[in-house]
Design a protein around this motif. Structure first.
Motif, PDB file in Angstrom:
ATOM      1  N   THR A   9       8.809   2.673  11.511  1.00 17.25           N
ATOM      2  CA  THR A   9       7.647   1.777  11.539  1.00 17.25           C
ATOM      3  C   THR A   9       6.370   2.594  11.403  1.00 17.25           C
ATOM      4  N   GLY A  10       5.454   2.081  10.585  1.00 19.80           N
ATOM      5  CA  GLY A  10       4.193   2.785  10.305  1.00 19.80           C
ATOM      6  C   GLY A  10       4.208   3.318   8.895  1.00 19.80           C
ATOM      7  N   LEU A  11       3.921   2.419   7.935  1.00 16.85           N
ATOM      8  CA  LEU A  11       4.062   2.817   6.525  1.00 16.85           C
ATOM      9  C   LEU A  11       2.722   3.216   5.902  1.00 16.85           C
ATOM     10  N   ALA A  12       2.001   4.129   6.580  1.00 14.52           N
ATOM     11  CA  ALA A  12       0.826   4.732   5.933  1.00 14.52           C
ATOM     12  C   ALA A  12       1.348   5.909   5.101  1.00 14.52           C
ATOM     13  N   VAL A  13       0.482   6.828   4.694  1.00 16.87           N
ATOM     14  CA  VAL A  13       0.934   7.906   3.786  1.00 16.87           C
ATOM     15  C   VAL A  13       2.160   8.650   4.290  1.00 16.87           C
ATOM     16  N   MET A  14       2.115   9.082   5.540  1.00 19.75           N
ATOM     17  CA  MET A  14       3.216   9.911   6.067  1.00 19.75           C
ATOM     18  C   MET A  14       4.493   9.085   6.211  1.00 19.75           C
ATOM     19  N   GLY A  15       4.360   7.897   6.802  1.00 22.82           N
ATOM     20  CA  GLY A  15       5.529   7.055   7.051  1.00 22.82           C
ATOM     21  C   GLY A  15       6.234   6.658   5.756  1.00 22.82           C
ATOM     22  N   GLU A  37       1.811  -6.994   4.529  1.00 20.03           N
ATOM     23  CA  GLU A  37       1.646  -6.805   3.077  1.00 20.03           C
ATOM     24  C   GLU A  37       2.007  -5.368   2.672  1.00 20.03           C
ATOM     25  N   THR A  38       1.742  -4.422   3.581  1.00 18.73           N
ATOM     26  CA  THR A  38       2.034  -3.011   3.263  1.00 18.73           C
ATOM     27  C   THR A  38       3.538  -2.826   3.074  1.00 18.73           C
ATOM     28  N   THR A  39       4.335  -3.500   3.914  1.00 21.66           N
ATOM     29  CA  THR A  39       5.797  -3.397   3.796  1.00 21.66           C
ATOM     30  C   THR A  39       6.238  -4.002   2.464  1.00 21.66           C
ATOM     31  N   MET A  74       5.663   6.235  12.925  1.00 19.08           N
ATOM     32  CA  MET A  74       4.700   7.088  12.200  1.00 19.08           C
ATOM     33  C   MET A  74       3.346   6.394  12.191  1.00 19.08           C
ATOM     34  N   VAL A  75       2.856   6.093  13.391  1.00 22.93           N
ATOM     35  CA  VAL A  75       1.568   5.406  13.491  1.00 22.93           C
ATOM     36  C   VAL A  75       0.519   6.377  14.010  1.00 22.93           C
ATOM     37  N   LYS A  76      -0.706   5.935  13.958  1.00 19.10           N
ATOM     38  CA  LYS A  76      -1.837   6.765  14.400  1.00 19.10           C
ATOM     39  C   LYS A  76      -1.599   7.235  15.827  1.00 19.10           C
ATOM     40  N   ASP A  82       1.557   3.834  22.063  1.00 17.49           N
ATOM     41  CA  ASP A  82       1.919   3.042  23.254  1.00 17.49           C
ATOM     42  C   ASP A  82       2.100   1.570  22.878  1.00 17.49           C
ATOM     43  N   ASP A  83       1.221   1.082  21.997  1.00 13.11           N
ATOM     44  CA  ASP A  83       1.330  -0.329  21.573  1.00 13.11           C
ATOM     45  C   ASP A  83       2.678  -0.577  20.894  1.00 13.11           C
ATOM     46  N   VAL A  84       3.067   0.339  20.010  1.00 12.80           N
ATOM     47  CA  VAL A  84       4.316   0.147  19.272  1.00 12.80           C
ATOM     48  C   VAL A  84       5.506   0.212  20.238  1.00 12.80           C
ATOM     49  N   ILE A  85       5.468   1.167  21.173  1.00 11.90           N
ATOM     50  CA  ILE A  85       6.570   1.276  22.142  1.00 11.90           C
ATOM     51  C   ILE A  85       6.700  -0.039  22.924  1.00 11.90           C
ATOM     52  N   ASP A 100       8.752   9.730  18.009  1.00 11.08           N
ATOM     53  CA  ASP A 100       7.351   9.708  17.610  1.00 11.08           C
ATOM     54  C   ASP A 100       7.124  10.904  16.681  1.00 11.08           C
ATOM     55  N   GLY A 101       6.909  10.617  15.395  1.00 11.62           N
ATOM     56  CA  GLY A 101       6.717  11.687  14.413  1.00 11.62           C
ATOM     57  C   GLY A 101       5.254  11.952  14.100  1.00 11.62           C
ATOM     58  N   GLY A 102       4.341  11.299  14.836  1.00  9.75           N
ATOM     59  CA  GLY A 102       2.905  11.512  14.604  1.00  9.75           C
ATOM     60  C   GLY A 102       2.410  12.731  15.366  1.00  9.75           C
ATOM     61  N   ASN A 103       1.106  12.977  15.218  1.00 12.34           N
ATOM     62  CA  ASN A 103       0.512  14.144  15.907  1.00 12.34           C
ATOM     63  C   ASN A 103       0.056  13.751  17.303  1.00 12.34           C
ATOM     64  N   GLY A 127       7.004  17.197  15.914  1.00  9.31           N
ATOM     65  CA  GLY A 127       5.981  17.604  14.972  1.00  9.31           C
ATOM     66  C   GLY A 127       6.563  17.470  13.578  1.00  9.31           C
ATOM     67  N   VAL A 128       5.743  16.959  12.659  1.00  6.60           N
ATOM     68  CA  VAL A 128       6.147  16.905  11.249  1.00  6.60           C
ATOM     69  C   VAL A 128       4.984  17.514  10.477  1.00  6.60           C
ATOM     70  N   SER A 129       5.234  18.605   9.789  1.00  7.78           N
ATOM     71  CA  SER A 129       4.132  19.236   9.063  1.00  7.78           C
ATOM     72  C   SER A 129       4.437  19.335   7.580  1.00  7.78           C
TER      73      SER A 129
HETATM   74  P1  NBP Z   1      -2.527   7.035  10.194  1.00  4.39           P
HETATM   75  O1  NBP Z   1      -2.661   8.062  11.242  1.00  4.39           O
HETATM   76  O2  NBP Z   1      -3.707   6.720   9.352  1.00  4.39           O
HETATM   77  O3  NBP Z   1      -2.010   5.674  10.891  1.00  4.39           O
HETATM   78  C1  NBP Z   1      -1.889   4.491  10.141  1.00  4.39           C
HETATM   79  C2  NBP Z   1      -0.665   3.731  10.573  1.00  4.39           C
HETATM   80  O4  NBP Z   1      -0.733   3.390  11.970  1.00  4.39           O
HETATM   81  C3  NBP Z   1      -0.557   2.414   9.805  1.00  4.39           C
HETATM   82  O5  NBP Z   1       0.799   2.152   9.547  1.00  4.39           O
HETATM   83  C4  NBP Z   1      -1.142   1.425  10.806  1.00  4.39           C
HETATM   84  O6  NBP Z   1      -0.721   0.112  10.602  1.00  4.39           O
HETATM   85  C5  NBP Z   1      -0.563   1.961  12.081  1.00  4.39           C
HETATM   86  N1  NBP Z   1      -1.194   1.448  13.298  1.00  4.39           N
HETATM   87  C6  NBP Z   1      -2.424   1.643  13.807  1.00  4.39           C
HETATM   88 BR1  NBP Z   1      -3.751   2.567  12.983  1.00  4.39          BR
HETATM   89  N2  NBP Z   1      -2.633   1.022  14.974  1.00  4.39           N
HETATM   90  C7  NBP Z   1      -1.481   0.398  15.234  1.00  4.39           C
HETATM   91  C8  NBP Z   1      -1.067  -0.415  16.296  1.00  4.39           C
HETATM   92  N3  NBP Z   1      -1.868  -0.655  17.345  1.00  4.39           N
HETATM   93  N4  NBP Z   1       0.173  -0.930  16.253  1.00  4.39           N
HETATM   94  C9  NBP Z   1       0.991  -0.681  15.217  1.00  4.39           C
HETATM   95  N5  NBP Z   1       0.659   0.110  14.170  1.00  4.39           N
HETATM   96  C10 NBP Z   1      -0.562   0.648  14.182  1.00  4.39           C
HETATM   97  O7  NBP Z   1      -1.286   7.359   9.225  1.00  4.39           O
HETATM   98  P2  NBP Z   1      -0.783   8.753   8.601  1.00  4.39           P
HETATM   99  O8  NBP Z   1      -1.916   9.546   8.024  1.00  4.39           O
HETATM  100  O9  NBP Z   1       0.367   8.410   7.747  1.00  4.39           O
HETATM  101  O10 NBP Z   1      -0.258   9.569   9.871  1.00  4.39           O
HETATM  102  C11 NBP Z   1       0.751   9.074  10.730  1.00  4.39           C
HETATM  103  C12 NBP Z   1       0.923  10.076  11.862  1.00  4.39           C
HETATM  104  O11 NBP Z   1       1.351  11.314  11.306  1.00  4.39           O
HETATM  105  C13 NBP Z   1      -0.361  10.373  12.630  1.00  4.39           C
HETATM  106  O12 NBP Z   1      -0.072  10.625  13.966  1.00  4.39           O
HETATM  107  C14 NBP Z   1      -0.865  11.639  11.979  1.00  4.39           C
HETATM  108  O13 NBP Z   1      -1.696  12.397  12.837  1.00  4.39           O
HETATM  109  C15 NBP Z   1       0.443  12.345  11.685  1.00  4.39           C
HETATM  110  N6  NBP Z   1       0.389  13.322  10.602  1.00  4.39           N
HETATM  111  C16 NBP Z   1      -0.350  13.092   9.491  1.00  4.39           C
HETATM  112  C17 NBP Z   1      -0.371  14.031   8.474  1.00  4.39           C
HETATM  113  C18 NBP Z   1      -1.166  13.779   7.225  1.00  4.39           C
HETATM  114  O14 NBP Z   1      -1.226  14.703   6.391  1.00  4.39           O
HETATM  115  N7  NBP Z   1      -1.743  12.591   7.041  1.00  4.39           N
HETATM  116  C19 NBP Z   1       0.380  15.194   8.581  1.00  4.39           C
HETATM  117  C20 NBP Z   1       1.155  15.397   9.700  1.00  4.39           C
HETATM  118  C21 NBP Z   1       1.156  14.451  10.708  1.00  4.39           C
HETATM  119  P3  NBP Z   1      -1.599  -0.872   9.667  1.00  4.39           P
HETATM  120  O15 NBP Z   1      -1.182  -0.573   8.257  1.00  4.39           O
HETATM  121  O16 NBP Z   1      -1.188  -2.231  10.104  1.00  4.39           O
HETATM  122  O17 NBP Z   1      -3.041  -0.580   9.933  1.00  4.39           O
END
Ligand code: NBP
Length: 468
Positions: A9-15, A37-39, A74-76, A82-85, A100-103, A127-129
């Motif tokens: 869950t969390g389909l931004a760039v990383m997810g 819509e993102t899904t 993979m959410v912010k 916490d919200d997702v959990i 949790d694969g986020g930072n 950590g995912v880098s």
């Molecule tokens: P973002 O850090 O920009 O997070 C966006 C995602 O979080 C979207 O899917 C968004 O859903 C979701 N989200 C938010 Br914001 N609030 C939410 C909530 N309350 N409930 C559910 N979903 C929520 O995305 P990212 O850049 O892909 O990074 C994801 C994680 O990976 C972060 O922790 C980041 O620090 C880490 N990371 C990023 C990179 C990088 O290069 N970008 C590298 C390594 C690690 P929505 O679409 O509905 O708004």
């Protein structure tokens, strides 16, 4: 199609890219995003790449996954995790695993792991880098949590990770928050690495007088040798890029105000809390803060005086000297990062394996570099090494480079070119190798003004004196 055993869950760039990576490696995967819509868009664009099950809400998402479930978030970082959990929990069964694969900040991970484990779930903070590109083609993965949780997901994680010489850039890091701590230090080292390269650029441009083209060639050459690394490689690439708007070099069109998302600061915060001098990393964080003071700097540049920034002399000679200064400073930055992990490990009891961590960092991640092999060798030779600077290889590197390192830092100071990370690294090196530091005077001052007491060099005990 059989039911997926993993969901994300969390389909931004990383997810998105991690989900595609998992699917391309032959694993069926359920995907979900808060904004539906993102899904839909993701499935429309990438559905053909593997066995995806797109889900519109958390309930159908959880139900789409085979028990015991593995769910990657993979959410912010911060409250969204916490919200997702909380959103997932009502649908989970005991024994399900959340990743949790986020930072995430490591103390948040420790709190979440303790809470979820007490409720019968498994939890991994990893950590995912590697950024967007690494997520898709193979990142470095640093998972922390219960070993049984890791064993369950290891077949997927080790397959989707970058591979170097047939070894996956993923290994079990330790209990609880160990994975996120190690990722945090990775990012701290990344801050230092980037700042050191930026200082080398400034010296080559402002003091040695090279053109952008020559700077690009210099970095490309350095990338062929001991400094070979992803960051040096992309730096060479940056100096080959033209601005489509003006036709000039794009790097010159970029505003000199650096952003930061906080992981460098967290590293420094933790180092201050644990009393570990990670000076190169912290100077790199402060250098970004100083860069952000653009308006003040513009005003000050018209008022404050300083010398001319030119070094004079042979450009070829200075290029070699700057390279040596960069290499020596980089060794110190890594030594400080590994020292921080050593002290944190003693504090939190993770049983970290520094040799294995350097193996993971050899590929996929932003700080991947040739010399991580040398770090691995140093810890293979002596697993209880207290500081990388003491390993014969690195001792000799600094022995070989330090004359040029000192020459560059001195010339930079004389010429008024700021080199905060180069000079902090050198001051650390000189402090670390000193048997006696002027801290005796600090202790005397503390005892004089505050009766804080002091120890003596010639006999045990704690003393207080009437000074003067
Ligand atoms: P973002 O850090 O920009 O997070 C966006 C995602 O979080 C979207 O899917 C968004 O859903 C979701 N989200 C938010 Br914001 N609030 C939410 C909530 N309350 N409930 C559910 N979903 C929520 O995305 P990212 O850049 O892909 O990074 C994801 C994680 O990976 C972060 O922790 C980041 O620090 C880490 N990371 C990023 C990179 C990088 O290069 N970008 C590298 C390594 C690690 P929505 O679409 O509905 O708004």
């Amino acid at each position: 199609m059989s039911k997926p055993t993993i969901g994300l869950t969390g389909l931004a760039v990383m997810g998105q890219n991690l989900a595609r990576n998992i699917a391309r490696n032959g694993f069926a995967i359920a995907v979900h995003n808060r904004t539906v819509e993102t899904t839909h868009k993701f499935i429309a664009e990438h559905g053909h790449e593997g066995a995806f099950v797109g889900c519109d809400d958390l309930r159908s998402f959880v139900e789409a996954i085979e028990k015991p479930r593995t769910i990657m978030m993979m959410v912010k970082a911060g409250k969204p995790v916490d919200d997702v959990i909380e959103g997932l929990k009502p649908y989970l069964a005991k024994g399900d695993l959340l990743i949790d694969g986020g930072n995430s900040f490591f103390k948040d991970t420790a709190r979440r792991a303790a809470q979820l484990e007490s409720e019968g779930f498994l939890y991994i903070g990893t950590g995912v880098s590697g950024g967007e590109e690494g997520a898709l083609n193979g990142p470095a993965i640093m998972p922390g949590g219960k070993r049984e949780a890791y064993e369950r997901v290891a077949p997927i994680l080790t397959k989707m990770a970058a591979q170097v010489d047939g070894t996956p850039c993923c290994a079990y890091i330790g209990e609880g928050a160990a994975g996120h701590y190690v990722k945090m230090v990775h990012n701290g080292i990344e801050y230092a690495d980037m700042q050191l390269i930026a200082e080398a650029y400034d010296l080559l441009k402002s003091a040695v007088g090279l053109s952008n083209e020559q700077i690009g060639e210099t970095f490309a050459q350095w990338n062929e040798g001991e400094l070979g690394s992803y960051l040096i490689e992309i730096t060479a690439q940056i100096f080959r890029t033209r601005d489509p708007e003006t036709g000039g070099y794009l790097v010159d069109a970029v505003l000199d105000r650096a952003g930061q998302k906080g992981t460098g600061k967290w590293t420094s915060d933790s180092a201050l809390e644990l009393g570990v001098p990670v000076t190169a990393i912290t100077e790199a964080v402060f250098a970004r803060c100083l860069s952000a003071m653009k308006a003040q700097r513009v005003a000050a540049s018209k008022v404050l005086m300083g010398p001319s920034s030119s070094f004079g002399g042979s450009q070829k000679d200075w290029i070699g000297a700057v390279r040596d200064a960069l290499y020596a400073s980089k060794v110190v930055a890594y030594a400080q990062g590994f020292d921080l992990m050593r002290v944190a490990d003693a504090e939190y009891g993770w049983a970290l394996k520094p040799g294995e961590i350097s193996t993971i960092w050899r590929g996929g991640c932003i700080i991947r570099a040739v010399f991580l092999n040398r770090i691995k060798e140093a810890y293979d030779a002596d697993s209880s090494l207290s500081n990388l600077l003491l390993a014969p290889f690195f001792r000799d590197v600094i022995g070989r480079t330090q004359a040029n390192w000192r020459r560059v830092v001195s010339a930079a100071i004389q010429s008024g070119v700021p080199v905060p990370a180069f000079s902090a690294a050198l001051a650390y090196y000189d402090g670390y190798r000193r048997e006696r530091l002027p801290a005796n005077l600090l202790q005397a001052q503390r005892d004089l003004f505050g009766a804080h007491t002091y120890e003596r060099v010639d006999k045990p005990g704690v003393y207080h004196s009437q000074w003067g």
